[in-house]
Write a protein that holds these residues in place. Structure first.
Motif, short mmCIF file in Angstrom:
data_model
loop_
_atom_site.label_atom_id
_atom_site.label_comp_id
_atom_site.label_asym_id
_atom_site.label_seq_id
_atom_site.Cartn_x
_atom_site.Cartn_y
_atom_site.Cartn_z
N ARG A 112 4.16 8.06 2.72
CA ARG A 112 4.97 9.17 2.48
C ARG A 112 5.64 9.55 4.07
NH1 ARG A 112 0.74 13.20 -0.62
NH2 ARG A 112 1.03 12.37 -2.78
N ILE A 113 5.06 9.52 4.98
CA ILE A 113 5.50 9.66 6.32
C ILE A 113 6.96 8.92 6.59
CG2 ILE A 113 5.23 9.53 8.68
CD1 ILE A 113 2.36 10.18 8.23
N VAL A 114 6.95 7.52 6.19
CA VAL A 114 7.98 6.69 6.44
C VAL A 114 9.16 7.20 5.29
CG1 VAL A 114 9.00 4.65 6.24
CG2 VAL A 114 6.79 5.08 7.52
N GLY A 115 8.63 7.56 4.23
CA GLY A 115 9.60 7.81 3.02
C GLY A 115 10.35 9.35 3.44
N TYR A 116 9.61 10.23 3.63
CA TYR A 116 10.18 11.35 4.12
C TYR A 116 11.34 11.03 5.17
CZ TYR A 116 7.31 14.20 1.30
OH TYR A 116 6.64 14.80 -0.39
N THR A 117 10.82 10.61 6.27
CA THR A 117 11.78 10.23 7.50
C THR A 117 12.84 9.50 6.80
OG1 THR A 117 9.77 9.88 8.83
CG2 THR A 117 12.07 9.12 9.58
N TRP A 118 12.86 8.53 5.93
CA TRP A 118 13.98 7.73 5.41
C TRP A 118 14.73 8.64 4.54
CZ3 TRP A 118 15.27 6.98 0.37
CH2 TRP A 118 16.40 5.86 -0.04
N LYS A 152 0.96 -1.27 0.09
CA LYS A 152 -0.05 0.03 -0.06
C LYS A 152 0.84 1.18 -0.13
CE LYS A 152 -4.13 1.44 2.05
NZ LYS A 152 -5.28 1.32 2.97
N LYS A 153 0.62 2.06 -1.08
CA LYS A 153 1.48 3.27 -0.97
C LYS A 153 0.37 4.61 -0.71
CE LYS A 153 4.69 0.92 -2.73
NZ LYS A 153 5.67 0.49 -1.93
N ASP A 154 0.40 4.69 0.67
CA ASP A 154 -0.65 5.66 1.03
C ASP A 154 0.22 6.73 1.97
OD1 ASP A 154 0.49 4.33 3.34
OD2 ASP A 154 -1.64 3.51 3.93
N ARG A 155 -0.55 7.55 2.93
CA ARG A 155 0.09 8.47 3.52
C ARG A 155 1.11 8.06 4.52
NH1 ARG A 155 -4.50 10.56 2.31
NH2 ARG A 155 -4.54 13.05 1.83
N PRO A 212 -8.23 9.22 -0.71
CA PRO A 212 -7.11 8.96 -1.67
C PRO A 212 -6.27 10.12 -1.83
CG PRO A 212 -9.44 8.83 -2.55
CD PRO A 212 -9.67 9.38 -1.13
N LEU A 213 -4.96 9.89 -2.13
CA LEU A 213 -4.08 10.68 -2.44
C LEU A 213 -4.07 11.41 -3.65
CD1 LEU A 213 -0.82 8.67 -1.75
CD2 LEU A 213 -1.74 10.65 -0.59
N PRO A 214 -4.15 12.72 -3.74
CA PRO A 214 -4.49 13.38 -5.06
C PRO A 214 -3.59 12.89 -6.34
CG PRO A 214 -3.07 14.83 -3.64
CD PRO A 214 -3.37 13.68 -3.02
N ALA A 215 -4.10 12.80 -7.48
CA ALA A 215 -3.46 12.52 -8.47
C ALA A 215 -2.36 13.51 -9.05
CB ALA A 215 -4.51 12.15 -9.88
N ARG A 216 -1.37 12.76 -9.45
CA ARG A 216 -0.08 13.67 -9.79
C ARG A 216 -0.37 13.73 -11.34
NH1 ARG A 216 2.37 15.95 -5.37
NH2 ARG A 216 2.70 14.45 -3.92
N VAL A 217 0.02 15.09 -11.94
CA VAL A 217 0.05 15.40 -13.37
C VAL A 217 1.55 15.29 -13.54
CG1 VAL A 217 -0.73 16.88 -14.78
CG2 VAL A 217 -2.06 16.58 -13.01
#
Length: 162
Positions: free
Chosen positions: A36-42, A30-33, A156-161
């Motif tokens: 993102r939180i763990v990813g920014y920390t990483w 699951k690629k959710d919030r 849902p996370l906003p779609a990226r353009v």
């Protein structure tokens, strides 16, 4: 403790977080919030790890590990930019590659005699075990908190353009 020992200690802690948190995001479906939180920390741990490496020099000079640090600064940045632009394959490639580079650097730091990790293992294994337990416990707490937050604000996370 001398200032450079604090630098090495915090560098090692950042490396521990980078090693533990990386697979959490790479292998989690699951690629959710929470991702993102763990990813920014990483990413923050990776930036700290790479930047501090330039002040840690064996025998007073730079090594191939410093080149790897410079390259990793670029790949982590490209990975973040790619995610922001919705280029998910490029994001995955840059982040997974950055993690593999970290594994290689850790393997070198942990297995080469004379480096600090093998010295700490032989001189004070309890301190090394305590640091590892602290990193694992706090990483688990971060992940569980991020997952809980993501569930409470589940939309849902906003779609990226592109």
């Amino acid at each position: 403790m001398e200032p450079w020992n604090w630098l090495i200690a915090t560098h090692a802690l950042a490396a521990g977080y980078a090693l533990v948190l990386g697979p959490v995001n790479i292998f989690r479906r699951k690629k959710d919030r929470a991702h993102r939180i763990v990813g920014y920390t990483w990413a923050g741990a990776m930036y700290y790890l790479c930047i501090t490496s330039f002040w840690i020099q064996a025998d007073g000079g730079f090594s191939w590990l410093h080149g790897l640090s410079a390259f990793t600064l670029i790949t982590v940045t490209l990975g973040l930019v790619s995610a922001g632009r919705g280029r998910i394959q490029a994001h995955r490639g840059n982040m997974a590659g950055s993690y593999i580079g970290t594994l290689i650097a850790f393997g070198f730091a942990a297995l080469v005699p004379g480096r600090r990790i093998p010295q700490l293992f032989s001189q004070d294994p309890a301190a090394l075990a305590f640091a590892a337990a602290l990193i694992l416990a706090s990483s688990a707490a971060l992940f569980l908190t991020a997952r809980s937050l993501a569930r409470r604000t589940a939309r849902p996370l906003p779609a990226r353009v592109p």
